[in-house]
Motif scaffolding. Sequence first.
Motif, PDB file in Angstrom:
ATOM      1  N   SER A   1      34.273  17.624 -11.050  1.00 24.18           N
ATOM      2  CA  SER A   1      35.303  18.597 -10.702  1.00 24.18           C
ATOM      3  C   SER A   1      36.579  18.364 -11.498  1.00 24.18           C
ATOM      4  CB  SER A   1      35.610  18.526  -9.207  1.00 24.18           C
ATOM      5  OG  SER A   1      36.129  17.268  -8.854  1.00 24.18           O
TER       6      SER A   1
ATOM      7  N   GLN B   1      32.964  28.370 -19.105  1.00 15.61           N
ATOM      8  CA  GLN B   1      32.104  29.546 -18.925  1.00 15.61           C
ATOM      9  C   GLN B   1      32.911  30.769 -18.496  1.00 15.61           C
ATOM     10  OE1 GLN B   1      29.398  27.785 -16.089  1.00 15.61           O
ATOM     11  NE2 GLN B   1      27.903  27.242 -17.663  1.00 15.61           N
ATOM     12  N   ALA B   2      33.946  30.553 -17.696  1.00 17.18           N
ATOM     13  CA  ALA B   2      34.746  31.673 -17.199  1.00 17.18           C
ATOM     14  C   ALA B   2      35.637  32.287 -18.270  1.00 17.18           C
ATOM     15  CB  ALA B   2      35.606  31.213 -16.022  1.00 17.18           C
TER      16      ALA B   2
ATOM     17  N   VAL C   1      36.622  23.089  -8.600  1.00 18.07           N
ATOM     18  CA  VAL C   1      35.984  23.821  -9.699  1.00 18.07           C
ATOM     19  C   VAL C   1      35.350  22.830 -10.666  1.00 18.07           C
ATOM     20  CG1 VAL C   1      36.454  25.263 -11.730  1.00 18.07           C
ATOM     21  CG2 VAL C   1      37.506  25.821  -9.529  1.00 18.07           C
ATOM     22  N   THR C   2      34.116  23.065 -11.064  1.00 11.41           N
ATOM     23  CA  THR C   2      33.467  22.143 -11.992  1.00 11.41           C
ATOM     24  C   THR C   2      34.004  22.335 -13.408  1.00 11.41           C
ATOM     25  OG1 THR C   2      31.623  23.663 -12.348  1.00 11.41           O
ATOM     26  CG2 THR C   2      31.361  21.992 -10.637  1.00 11.41           C
TER      27      THR C   2
ATOM     28  N   SER D   1      32.436  25.062 -15.665  1.00 16.21           N
ATOM     29  CA  SER D   1      32.609  26.442 -15.223  1.00 16.21           C
ATOM     30  C   SER D   1      33.909  27.055 -15.725  1.00 16.21           C
ATOM     31  CB  SER D   1      32.536  26.527 -13.694  1.00 16.21           C
ATOM     32  OG  SER D   1      33.619  25.854 -13.097  1.00 16.21           O
TER      33      SER D   1
ATOM     34  N   VAL E   1      28.846  19.304 -16.057  1.00 17.27           N
ATOM     35  CA  VAL E   1      28.148  20.332 -15.284  1.00 17.27           C
ATOM     36  C   VAL E   1      28.471  20.193 -13.798  1.00 17.27           C
ATOM     37  CG1 VAL E   1      25.874  21.199 -14.603  1.00 17.27           C
ATOM     38  CG2 VAL E   1      26.299  20.534 -16.966  1.00 17.27           C
TER      39      VAL E   1
ATOM     40  N   ARG F   1      36.797  25.743  -4.734  1.00 18.48           N
ATOM     41  CA  ARG F   1      36.218  25.882  -6.070  1.00 18.48           C
ATOM     42  C   ARG F   1      36.436  27.282  -6.661  1.00 18.48           C
ATOM     43  NH1 ARG F   1      31.768  24.852  -2.538  1.00 18.48           N
ATOM     44  NH2 ARG F   1      30.555  26.713  -2.043  1.00 18.48           N
TER      45      ARG F   1
END
Length: 487
Positions: free
Chosen positions: A143, A123-124, A116-117, A120, A140, A98
């Motif tokens: 994957s 968000q990154a 990795v979700t 995310s 949320v 992840r």
Amino acid sequence: MADTVVARLASTLRAVCGAAGVITDPLQLRTYECDGLTSHRTVPALVVLPETAEAVAAVVRACAAAGVPFVARGSGTGLSGGALPHASGVLIVLSRMRRILEVDPVSRRAVVEPGVTNLSVTQAVASYGLFYAPDPSSQVVCSVGGNVAENSGGAHCLKHGFTVNHVLGLEIVTPAGELTWLGDGTGCSSGYDLLGAFTGSEGTLGIVTKIVVKLTPVAEAVHLVLAAYDSLEAGGRAVTDIIAAGIVPAAIEMMDALSIEAAEAAVHCGYPPGAAAVLLVELDGPATEVEAELAIVRALCEAAGAREIRAADDPAQRAGIWAGRKSAFAAVGRLSPAYIVQDGVVPRTALGDVLARIAALSAESGIRVANVFHAGDGNLHPLVLYNDAVPGEAERAELVSGAILDTCIEYGGSITGEHGVGVDKSRYMPKMFSAADLDTMQLLRCAFDPASLCNPGMVCPPPGLCGAGPGPRRGARPAAPGGAEIF
């Protein structure tokens, strides 16, 4: 798988994944017996949790050498039984992989591992004014590797496209255990589109270990319109009128009274009380364009008979409105102890007729159906509610669920829009495709997996043996335990 083969393979894989990365305890194995579709359950013989691409490749090579089937699994949020384990096989769980390996804001790309979700990624890269556009309701927790396997969509796929439109390259492990790349990371590769063929192949052609994803600039302006109606038909008219006006919103979603009731109980989203249908229309783009489209959308919603219209451009307000729609699948658990999340597609112009047919099926069977759907592209998600403690009710629910898919096919649609076929809907494939079509699909699958070890029994009904050539369907392979034969 014989016990001796299990023990031998487990010993080999501990050397690859470490003792903590191999699960053999019967109670722990039950954790992985199903994905989000809990009506299909099979306990795997062995579970491994590799942490690198090289480890995945080594696991697959060991399985191939032993002639043992294997299935890849991400977060386990799938809704078609696509990650259902093989009772005699190895379940390869990728949730420990992840890491976001690289973010390149200039070329608007990121390289991520399969565990990795979805959310995310956004968000990154938010600090660069970018986001990752595909957004399943489970974003949320779901994957990116699973999104690739299912070619997932989400509320905003109407304008921004499905996962396949945002994948620029894939590192994969072939069913023989070879690490290789599909696509060059630019999305402009020449030759056959193997990248496109692999995306949405539901884990039957290999296992993803790295994904190069396309990032999208955040829109200058975003407006969300909520319109409440006294009938689904009135909301459907608004959808047709908006598209006919030449407007392509980022999202057009609709919920019926039953799904609204569930969402209100779960997240208190504050939708207009007493509404038979709620329509969500989100517009994004340059500010002047969005303002102009907003005025047209409001007028069209009013003309279709909206009893109430709300608009929000504040991110917190928009998130509050979206919470109701995003929570719908889980929220119906407050109304029913068990339910089937269905996934079919119909032409947008047939929405009214198909929804009426679903209502009739519900009334005739006594099985309630809550409707939540991507109205803009006709992707229906009927939630078939039942009590599995009542004898015969689960069977009636399955009949209603199947009749809904038959209706989608009858109106020229599809048995899946984004959840995949998996094991749950493989029996419907011959209703959509001819024997020649299915044999052609099998030829592609055999080119990647001639030994038929990679997620066997998924997507298509038992096909002809690899190497038999095209033609009438013959010599079917045994179905995966816990898979197609349960029908």
